[in-house]
Design a protein around this motif. Structure first.
Motif, short mmCIF file in Angstrom:
data_model
loop_
_atom_site.label_atom_id
_atom_site.label_comp_id
_atom_site.label_asym_id
_atom_site.label_seq_id
_atom_site.Cartn_x
_atom_site.Cartn_y
_atom_site.Cartn_z
N PRO A 1 -1.33 36.01 6.50
CA PRO A 1 -0.39 37.14 6.84
C PRO A 1 0.77 38.06 4.96
CG PRO A 1 0.30 35.00 7.99
CD PRO A 1 -1.01 35.15 6.22
N VAL A 2 -0.32 36.81 4.17
CA VAL A 2 0.54 37.68 2.87
C VAL A 2 -0.44 38.69 1.58
CG1 VAL A 2 1.83 36.36 0.74
CG2 VAL A 2 1.60 35.17 2.96
N LEU A 3 -1.43 38.00 2.02
CA LEU A 3 -2.76 39.09 1.28
C LEU A 3 -2.95 40.31 1.99
CD1 LEU A 3 -4.22 36.22 -0.65
CD2 LEU A 3 -2.37 37.37 -1.56
N PRO A 4 -3.71 40.85 1.43
CA PRO A 4 -4.41 42.16 1.82
C PRO A 4 -5.47 41.99 2.98
CG PRO A 4 -3.44 42.63 0.14
CD PRO A 4 -3.74 41.04 -0.53
N ALA A 5 -5.78 42.55 3.86
CA ALA A 5 -7.38 41.84 4.28
C ALA A 5 -8.05 41.69 4.15
CB ALA A 5 -7.94 43.10 5.74
N GLY A 6 -9.10 40.90 4.16
CA GLY A 6 -10.74 40.43 3.16
C GLY A 6 -10.18 39.38 2.52
N VAL A 7 -8.68 39.85 1.56
CA VAL A 7 -8.34 38.60 0.38
C VAL A 7 -8.57 37.00 0.84
CG1 VAL A 7 -6.76 38.19 -1.73
CG2 VAL A 7 -7.44 40.81 -0.55
N PRO A 8 -7.84 36.75 2.35
CA PRO A 8 -8.11 35.61 2.45
C PRO A 8 -9.54 34.83 2.26
CG PRO A 8 -6.67 36.38 3.09
CD PRO A 8 -7.31 37.66 2.65
N VAL A 9 -10.57 35.77 2.51
CA VAL A 9 -12.21 35.35 2.62
C VAL A 9 -12.33 34.53 1.31
CG1 VAL A 9 -14.00 35.32 2.74
CG2 VAL A 9 -12.29 36.11 4.47
N LEU A 10 -11.66 35.80 0.08
CA LEU A 10 -12.14 35.16 -1.15
C LEU A 10 -11.21 34.44 -2.05
CD1 LEU A 10 -12.21 38.91 -2.85
CD2 LEU A 10 -14.59 38.36 -1.37
N VAL A 11 -10.65 34.03 -1.94
CA VAL A 11 -9.53 32.95 -2.03
C VAL A 11 -10.14 31.15 -1.36
CG1 VAL A 11 -7.11 31.30 -2.01
CG2 VAL A 11 -7.67 34.37 -2.13
N ALA A 12 -10.38 31.67 0.08
CA ALA A 12 -10.98 30.07 0.55
C ALA A 12 -11.64 29.64 -0.40
CB ALA A 12 -11.74 30.15 2.28
N ALA A 13 -13.14 30.68 -0.83
CA ALA A 13 -14.26 30.35 -1.40
C ALA A 13 -13.91 29.18 -2.11
CB ALA A 13 -15.02 31.82 -2.06
N LEU A 14 -12.47 29.30 -2.93
CA LEU A 14 -12.48 28.84 -4.37
C LEU A 14 -12.12 27.33 -3.35
CD1 LEU A 14 -9.64 30.90 -5.53
CD2 LEU A 14 -12.18 30.11 -6.64
N ALA A 15 -12.13 27.23 -2.15
CA ALA A 15 -12.12 25.77 -1.65
C ALA A 15 -13.11 24.64 -2.04
CB ALA A 15 -11.61 25.61 -0.08
N ALA A 16 -13.85 24.64 -2.47
CA ALA A 16 -15.23 24.15 -2.86
C ALA A 16 -14.71 23.89 -3.86
CB ALA A 16 -16.92 24.46 -2.15
N PRO A 17 -15.22 24.55 -5.16
CA PRO A 17 -14.63 23.83 -6.81
C PRO A 17 -13.78 23.16 -6.52
CG PRO A 17 -14.77 26.52 -6.52
CD PRO A 17 -15.14 25.91 -5.39
N ALA A 18 -12.74 23.13 -5.79
CA ALA A 18 -11.56 22.08 -6.06
C ALA A 18 -11.68 20.96 -5.66
CB ALA A 18 -10.48 23.67 -5.27
N VAL A 19 -12.42 21.62 -4.53
CA VAL A 19 -12.45 19.66 -4.03
C VAL A 19 -13.26 19.13 -4.74
CG1 VAL A 19 -14.00 18.39 -1.83
CG2 VAL A 19 -12.08 20.52 -1.38
N LEU A 20 -14.26 19.65 -5.65
CA LEU A 20 -15.34 19.08 -6.26
C LEU A 20 -14.82 18.87 -7.71
CD1 LEU A 20 -18.50 21.58 -5.15
CD2 LEU A 20 -18.37 19.48 -4.84
N TYR A 21 -14.01 19.59 -7.84
CA TYR A 21 -13.33 18.86 -9.47
C TYR A 21 -12.24 17.97 -9.38
CZ TYR A 21 -10.22 19.50 -12.94
OH TYR A 21 -8.87 18.85 -14.05
N ALA A 22 -11.53 17.53 -7.42
CA ALA A 22 -10.47 16.97 -7.63
C ALA A 22 -11.71 15.77 -7.81
CB ALA A 22 -10.16 17.21 -6.45
#
Length: 248
Positions: free
Chosen positions: A210-231
């Motif tokens: 609801p916050v970001l323009p269409a298509g951008v949430p998918v790009l941000v969601a891709a950061l889940a993998a490096p974030a979890v692996l880093y943690a």
């Protein structure tokens, strides 16, 4: 009956499945997923793409999740470059599939550029499920061929029938592709890390929708993998430091 059994045994390599069983499983996946191309055709046409544009996407891109992400973002009024970027990042997984399949299938160099078009979730899943190279090649080929033909045929039919169906949102057809993708992905999430990445990606995607323009949430969601692996790496490093201090 004895002759049929003998033939089946001849076609079995090192304990692998008979060819008939591999073909049956591959066709089951190809037909089941290929029919969802109808939903893509309807969604794409309903989102404003022309019939040629819709058909070219299925012919050339041929990866359902990326296609649905692209037309969904465009239909929601997203920037074309952002929509294309989201679809691209979803399709990057196929490159990693290709690395694994190149070793498993060991196809001749002349065939590899053509086979690359069929490197998707379904063909990879069927190929990896086979215990022998012969079975993997057969499963990959039958799944790829049946799915490619059906996906493009049903895409055409869906795009042609979009006007007759009317509002695609009312039918919920735009959810068919992602639903199929999730059904294929879910059984592969076997470790805690994989489930954590998937859960965080879902939270990011839905929370930012609801916050970001269409298509951008998918790009941000891709950061889940490096974030979890880093943690996870930080957690292991901390545990290792504590062990070393205790040993001292």
């Amino acid at each position: 009956m004895a002759e049929q059994t003998a033939l089946a045994d001849i076609r079995t390599e090192d304990g692998g499945k008979p060819d008939a069983a591999v073909v049956r499983d591959a066709l089951g996946v190809g037909v089941a997923v290929g029919l969802s191309g109808f939903a893509f055709g309807v969604t794409s046409a309903g989102g404003g793409l022309t019939l040629p544009q819709t058909c070219v996407l299925s012919l050339m891109v041929f990866t359902g999740a990326s296609q649905f992400a692209l037309v969904g973002a465009l239909a929601a009024g997203g920037n074309p470059f952002t929509a294309a970027a989201g679809a691209f990042f979803l399709g990057v997984r196929n490159a990693f599939y290709g690395l694994r399949l190149s070793q498993l299938l060991a196809l001749p160099r002349a065939v590899r550029p053509f086979a690359a078009q069929w490197v998707i979730d379904e063909t990879t899943a069927v190929a990896l499920a086979q215990p022998t190279r012969r079975g993997a090649r057969l499963g990959f080929t039958v799944t790829g061929l049946s799915l490619y033909v059906l996906w493009n045929l049903t895409t055409l039919l869906g795009a042609l029938g979009a006007k007759a169906i009317g509002d695609t949102d009312a039918w919920g057809l735009d959810a068919a592709g992602p639903a199929v993708f999730l059904a294929l992905l879910a059984p592969m999430l076997k470790t805690t890390t994989e489930r954590t990445v998937a859960g965080l990606a879902v939270l990011l995607g839905l929370g930012l929708l609801p916050v970001l323009p269409a298509g951008v949430p998918v790009l941000v969601a891709a950061l889940a993998a490096p974030a979890v692996l880093y943690a996870e790496g930080r957690g292991r490093g901390g545990a290792r430091d504590r062990v070393e201090k205790e040993d001292r």
